[in-house]
Design a protein around this motif. Structure first.
Motif, PDB file in Angstrom:
ATOM      1  N   ILE A 169       0.903  -1.288  -0.040  1.00 31.70           N
ATOM      2  CA  ILE A 169      -0.076   0.054   0.105  1.00 31.70           C
ATOM      3  C   ILE A 169       0.874   1.399  -0.026  1.00 31.70           C
ATOM      4  O   ILE A 169       1.662   1.328   1.022  1.00 31.70           O
ATOM      5  N   PRO A 170       0.680   2.179  -1.004  1.00 35.24           N
ATOM      6  CA  PRO A 170       1.407   3.344  -0.787  1.00 35.24           C
ATOM      7  C   PRO A 170       1.188   4.306   0.491  1.00 35.24           C
ATOM      8  O   PRO A 170       0.266   4.126   0.940  1.00 35.24           O
ATOM      9  N   ALA A 171       2.523   4.819   0.970  1.00 33.18           N
ATOM     10  CA  ALA A 171       2.472   5.409   1.989  1.00 33.18           C
ATOM     11  C   ALA A 171       1.287   6.447   2.252  1.00 33.18           C
ATOM     12  O   ALA A 171       0.947   6.373   3.007  1.00 33.18           O
ATOM     13  N   GLU A 172       0.982   7.115   1.108  1.00 33.74           N
ATOM     14  CA  GLU A 172       0.154   8.407   1.168  1.00 33.74           C
ATOM     15  C   GLU A 172      -1.332   7.645   1.178  1.00 33.74           C
ATOM     16  O   GLU A 172      -2.252   8.442   1.398  1.00 33.74           O
ATOM     17  N   HIS A 173      -1.434   6.451   1.171  1.00 30.57           N
ATOM     18  CA  HIS A 173      -2.797   5.658   1.153  1.00 30.57           C
ATOM     19  C   HIS A 173      -3.085   5.137   2.536  1.00 30.57           C
ATOM     20  O   HIS A 173      -4.172   4.696   2.718  1.00 30.57           O
ATOM     21  N   ARG A 174      -2.138   5.104   3.438  1.00 30.24           N
ATOM     22  CA  ARG A 174      -2.060   4.401   4.609  1.00 30.24           C
ATOM     23  C   ARG A 174      -2.612   5.425   5.799  1.00 30.24           C
ATOM     24  O   ARG A 174      -1.945   5.912   6.576  1.00 30.24           O
ATOM     25  N   ARG A 175      -3.831   6.028   5.368  1.00 32.47           N
ATOM     26  CA  ARG A 175      -4.352   7.139   6.419  1.00 32.47           C
ATOM     27  C   ARG A 175      -5.678   6.737   6.738  1.00 32.47           C
ATOM     28  O   ARG A 175      -6.347   6.338   5.871  1.00 32.47           O
ATOM     29  N   ALA A 176      -6.066   6.925   7.912  1.00 32.26           N
ATOM     30  CA  ALA A 176      -7.367   6.516   8.147  1.00 32.26           C
ATOM     31  C   ALA A 176      -8.097   7.433   9.516  1.00 32.26           C
ATOM     32  O   ALA A 176      -7.167   8.009  10.218  1.00 32.26           O
ATOM     33  N   HIS A 184     -11.431   6.459  18.311  1.00 29.36           N
ATOM     34  CA  HIS A 184     -10.598   7.225  19.225  1.00 29.36           C
ATOM     35  C   HIS A 184      -8.975   6.992  19.065  1.00 29.36           C
ATOM     36  O   HIS A 184      -8.834   5.781  18.508  1.00 29.36           O
ATOM     37  N   ASP A 185      -8.048   7.862  19.513  1.00 29.98           N
ATOM     38  CA  ASP A 185      -6.621   7.319  19.154  1.00 29.98           C
ATOM     39  C   ASP A 185      -6.025   6.185  20.088  1.00 29.98           C
ATOM     40  O   ASP A 185      -5.188   6.260  20.995  1.00 29.98           O
ATOM     41  N   SER A 186      -6.494   5.343  19.543  1.00 27.07           N
ATOM     42  CA  SER A 186      -5.869   3.784  20.050  1.00 27.07           C
ATOM     43  C   SER A 186      -4.903   3.279  19.139  1.00 27.07           C
ATOM     44  O   SER A 186      -4.447   2.224  19.822  1.00 27.07           O
ATOM     45  N   PHE A 187      -4.579   3.689  18.125  1.00 26.78           N
ATOM     46  CA  PHE A 187      -3.608   2.960  17.356  1.00 26.78           C
ATOM     47  C   PHE A 187      -2.255   3.639  16.773  1.00 26.78           C
ATOM     48  O   PHE A 187      -1.705   3.396  15.920  1.00 26.78           O
ATOM     49  N   ALA A 188      -1.840   4.621  17.588  1.00 31.77           N
ATOM     50  CA  ALA A 188      -0.882   5.351  17.326  1.00 31.77           C
ATOM     51  C   ALA A 188       0.549   4.492  17.590  1.00 31.77           C
ATOM     52  O   ALA A 188       1.239   4.825  16.593  1.00 31.77           O
ATOM     53  N   TYR A 189       0.731   3.590  18.389  1.00 27.56           N
ATOM     54  CA  TYR A 189       1.869   2.758  18.551  1.00 27.56           C
ATOM     55  C   TYR A 189       1.950   1.742  17.128  1.00 27.56           C
ATOM     56  O   TYR A 189       2.923   1.718  16.450  1.00 27.56           O
ATOM     57  N   PHE A 190       0.890   1.360  16.710  1.00 26.03           N
ATOM     58  CA  PHE A 190       0.633   0.614  15.419  1.00 26.03           C
ATOM     59  C   PHE A 190       1.086   1.556  14.210  1.00 26.03           C
ATOM     60  O   PHE A 190       1.872   1.160  13.507  1.00 26.03           O
ATOM     61  N   GLY A 191       0.340   2.651  14.138  1.00 27.97           N
ATOM     62  CA  GLY A 191       0.885   3.619  13.189  1.00 27.97           C
ATOM     63  C   GLY A 191       2.311   3.958  13.029  1.00 27.97           C
ATOM     64  O   GLY A 191       2.872   3.947  12.072  1.00 27.97           O
ATOM     65  N   ARG A 192       2.920   4.267  14.172  1.00 23.13           N
ATOM     66  CA  ARG A 192       4.349   4.786  14.341  1.00 23.13           C
ATOM     67  C   ARG A 192       5.410   3.566  13.922  1.00 23.13           C
ATOM     68  O   ARG A 192       6.091   3.819  12.992  1.00 23.13           O
ATOM     69  N   ASP A 193       4.969   2.300  14.060  1.00 21.88           N
ATOM     70  CA  ASP A 193       5.664   1.327  13.855  1.00 21.88           C
ATOM     71  C   ASP A 193       5.502   0.519  12.447  1.00 21.88           C
ATOM     72  O   ASP A 193       6.521  -0.077  11.967  1.00 21.88           O
ATOM     73  N   TYR A 194       4.248   0.766  11.897  1.00 20.38           N
ATOM     74  CA  TYR A 194       4.114   0.218  10.550  1.00 20.38           C
ATOM     75  C   TYR A 194       3.566   1.230   9.548  1.00 20.38           C
ATOM     76  O   TYR A 194       3.267   0.816   8.328  1.00 20.38           O
ATOM     77  N   ASN A 212      -7.428  -7.224  12.335  1.00 18.35           N
ATOM     78  CA  ASN A 212      -7.491  -5.601  12.050  1.00 18.35           C
ATOM     79  C   ASN A 212      -6.534  -5.399  10.598  1.00 18.35           C
ATOM     80  O   ASN A 212      -6.952  -4.432   9.997  1.00 18.35           O
ATOM     81  N   VAL A 213      -5.264  -5.898  10.618  1.00 16.47           N
ATOM     82  CA  VAL A 213      -4.613  -5.651   9.392  1.00 16.47           C
ATOM     83  C   VAL A 213      -5.426  -6.056   7.946  1.00 16.47           C
ATOM     84  O   VAL A 213      -5.344  -5.294   7.135  1.00 16.47           O
ATOM     85  N   GLU A 214      -5.993  -7.087   8.046  1.00 15.35           N
ATOM     86  CA  GLU A 214      -6.706  -7.594   6.943  1.00 15.35           C
ATOM     87  C   GLU A 214      -7.819  -6.721   6.816  1.00 15.35           C
ATOM     88  O   GLU A 214      -8.010  -6.221   5.426  1.00 15.35           O
ATOM     89  N   ARG A 215      -8.564  -6.188   7.502  1.00 13.10           N
ATOM     90  CA  ARG A 215      -9.557  -5.200   7.402  1.00 13.10           C
ATOM     91  C   ARG A 215      -8.859  -4.073   6.987  1.00 13.10           C
ATOM     92  O   ARG A 215      -9.500  -3.150   5.801  1.00 13.10           O
ATOM     93  N   MET A 216      -7.728  -3.267   7.466  1.00 11.66           N
ATOM     94  CA  MET A 216      -7.204  -2.380   6.913  1.00 11.66           C
ATOM     95  C   MET A 216      -6.785  -2.391   5.462  1.00 11.66           C
ATOM     96  O   MET A 216      -6.969  -1.406   4.608  1.00 11.66           O
ATOM     97  N   MET A 217      -6.103  -3.610   4.977  1.00 15.31           N
ATOM     98  CA  MET A 217      -5.754  -3.711   3.573  1.00 15.31           C
ATOM     99  C   MET A 217      -6.994  -3.766   2.789  1.00 15.31           C
ATOM    100  O   MET A 217      -7.006  -3.151   1.574  1.00 15.31           O
ATOM    101  N   GLN A 218      -8.143  -4.408   3.148  1.00 17.97           N
ATOM    102  CA  GLN A 218      -9.333  -4.409   2.293  1.00 17.97           C
ATOM    103  C   GLN A 218      -9.686  -3.082   1.975  1.00 17.97           C
ATOM    104  O   GLN A 218     -10.089  -2.518   1.043  1.00 17.97           O
ATOM    105  N   ALA A 219      -9.677  -2.006   3.188  1.00 14.98           N
ATOM    106  CA  ALA A 219     -10.474  -0.768   3.079  1.00 14.98           C
ATOM    107  C   ALA A 219      -9.416   0.140   2.085  1.00 14.98           C
ATOM    108  O   ALA A 219      -9.962   0.809   1.250  1.00 14.98           O
ATOM    109  N   PHE A 220      -7.957   0.033   2.439  1.00 16.14           N
ATOM    110  CA  PHE A 220      -7.284   0.866   1.855  1.00 16.14           C
ATOM    111  C   PHE A 220      -7.305   0.440   0.355  1.00 16.14           C
ATOM    112  O   PHE A 220      -7.135   1.391  -0.616  1.00 16.14           O
ATOM    113  N   ASN A 221      -7.237  -0.834  -0.010  1.00 13.55           N
ATOM    114  CA  ASN A 221      -7.409  -1.244  -1.629  1.00 13.55           C
ATOM    115  C   ASN A 221      -8.764  -0.629  -2.262  1.00 13.55           C
ATOM    116  O   ASN A 221      -8.645  -0.398  -3.392  1.00 13.55           O
ATOM    117  N   LYS A 222      -9.732  -0.714  -1.206  1.00 13.27           N
ATOM    118  CA  LYS A 222     -11.042  -0.339  -1.947  1.00 13.27           C
ATOM    119  C   LYS A 222     -11.085   1.303  -2.189  1.00 13.27           C
ATOM    120  O   LYS A 222     -11.817   1.712  -3.037  1.00 13.27           O
TER     121      LYS A 222
END
Length: 331
Positions: free
Chosen positions: A214-221, A225-235, A319-329
């Motif tokens: 997934i292009p970096a500019e498309h990995r935004r959501a 509430h802000d519960s995924f900041a550590y995931f966002g930072r590391d991935y 969660n990651v599979e759900r993210m992938m599906q949404a970003f691709n869609k």
């Protein structure tokens, strides 16, 4: 010879009651993700109870009389810390529990938060260095709770488990605490922890492999509430929220307006609901900004055993599979 046999049988019988009556540790954790980490390390050597159950919101949790009884009978208590469980100190006092309180995040390199805008500010990546063996136990010390500020989570984001790379720190702290509490079975805890840490390493690599397409500019959501900041930072995923790090807060009109503008200007296209938060605010932002709702993510709690996220690894993969599906869609 007959006398020797009788002696052996007698000694065996004397040893049986101790083996039969040896009770597993009673461990109380504050929420299900922490409970799963503990179960992975403890195995059959402990009975683990999580106060906030599946799909439960720990931010605004109200303890019950049953929780008081659970703590009163506990051999060990494990908390997240970082002011995540603002109700915990009062509960411990009410129960009379005076044993060890293990703060699972004590070796985590935390993310500082900006309360005015609900944004997170990264101050470095969590890594494999600086993992001391101070378990943060001993009742009467600061467990990372502040009774007077239940709705203010302080300068550090408590949702550190969201990144498997950081979840390893939780597992190491829990392992060390159990080895100290029950040294007779220390090798079992060490072996189980090592096996689980390897699984988390594999999960970490799987996530990186999945998201790199997934292009970096498309990995935004946008999330509840802000519960995924550590995931966002590391991935490399950027998350936005009107609520900040606590579900107890109320979104400001300006924050909601900012998110709607981001959607309309195509800066962000995807929104996710959360299993612990009210979906209506995110749905309204999606409608007003013509965004794509990518389904529900599991954030602060696991699902029930028959759901898609009954344990941490299943939750993260879902969660990651759900993210992938949404970003691709969306793009």
């Amino acid at each position: 010879m007959h006398a020797i046999r009788i002696l052996v049988l007698t000694l065996t019988c004397l040893a049986l009651p101790a083996a039969i009556t040896a009770e597993p540790l009673r461990i109380v954790t504050t929420f299900t993700i922490l409970g799963d980490f503990t179960e992975q390390v403890a195995g059959p050597r402990a009975e683990v109870v999580s106060l906030v159950g599946p799909d439960g919101d720990s931010h605004g949790y109200e303890p019950t009389p049953a929780d008081v009884r659970e703590l009163a009978d506990a051999d060990l208590v494990i908390v997240n810390g970082l002011n995540f469980e603002g109700w915990m100190d009062r509960l411990i006092r009410a129960s009379g529990y005076d044993g060890e309180v293990i703060v699972a995040t004590r070796t985590v390199h935390t993310i500082e938060t900006d309360h005015d805008h609900g944004h997170d500010h990264d101050h470095g990546h969590d890594d494999d260095h600086g993992h001391g063996h101070d378990h943060g136990h001993g009742h009467g010390h600061d467990h990372g709770h502040d009774d007077d500020h239940r709705h203010d989570h302080g300068p550090e984001d408590p949702h550190a488990w969201a990144s498997p790379a950081v979840a390893k720190r939780y597992v190491e702290v829990i392992r060390d605490a159990l080895m100290e509490k029950d040294p007779d079975h220390a090798s079992e805890y060490a072996e189980r922890a090592e096996a689980y840490l390897e699984q988390l390493d594999e999960l970490d690599q799987w996530i990186r492999g999945m998201l790199e397409s997934i292009p970096a500019e498309h990995r935004r959501a946008i999330v509840g509430h802000d519960s995924f900041a550590y995931f966002g930072r590391d991935y490399g995923v950027e998350f936005f929220s009107a609520l900040g790090i606590s579900t107890d807060s109320e979104p400001s009109a300006s924050e909601v307006g900012r998110l709607i503008r981001q959607l309309r200007e195509d800066e962000v296209r995807v929104l996710f609901l959360e299993n612990i938060t009210d979906a209506r605010m995110v749905e309204r932002i999606a409608d007003d900004g013509n965004g794509v709702i990518g389904g529900t993510l599991y954030s602060d709690a696991l699902s029930h055993s028959d759901g898609p996220a009954p344990d941490y690894i299943s939750m993260t993969r879902f969660n990651v599979e759900r993210m992938m599906q949404a970003f691709n869609k969306a793009y």
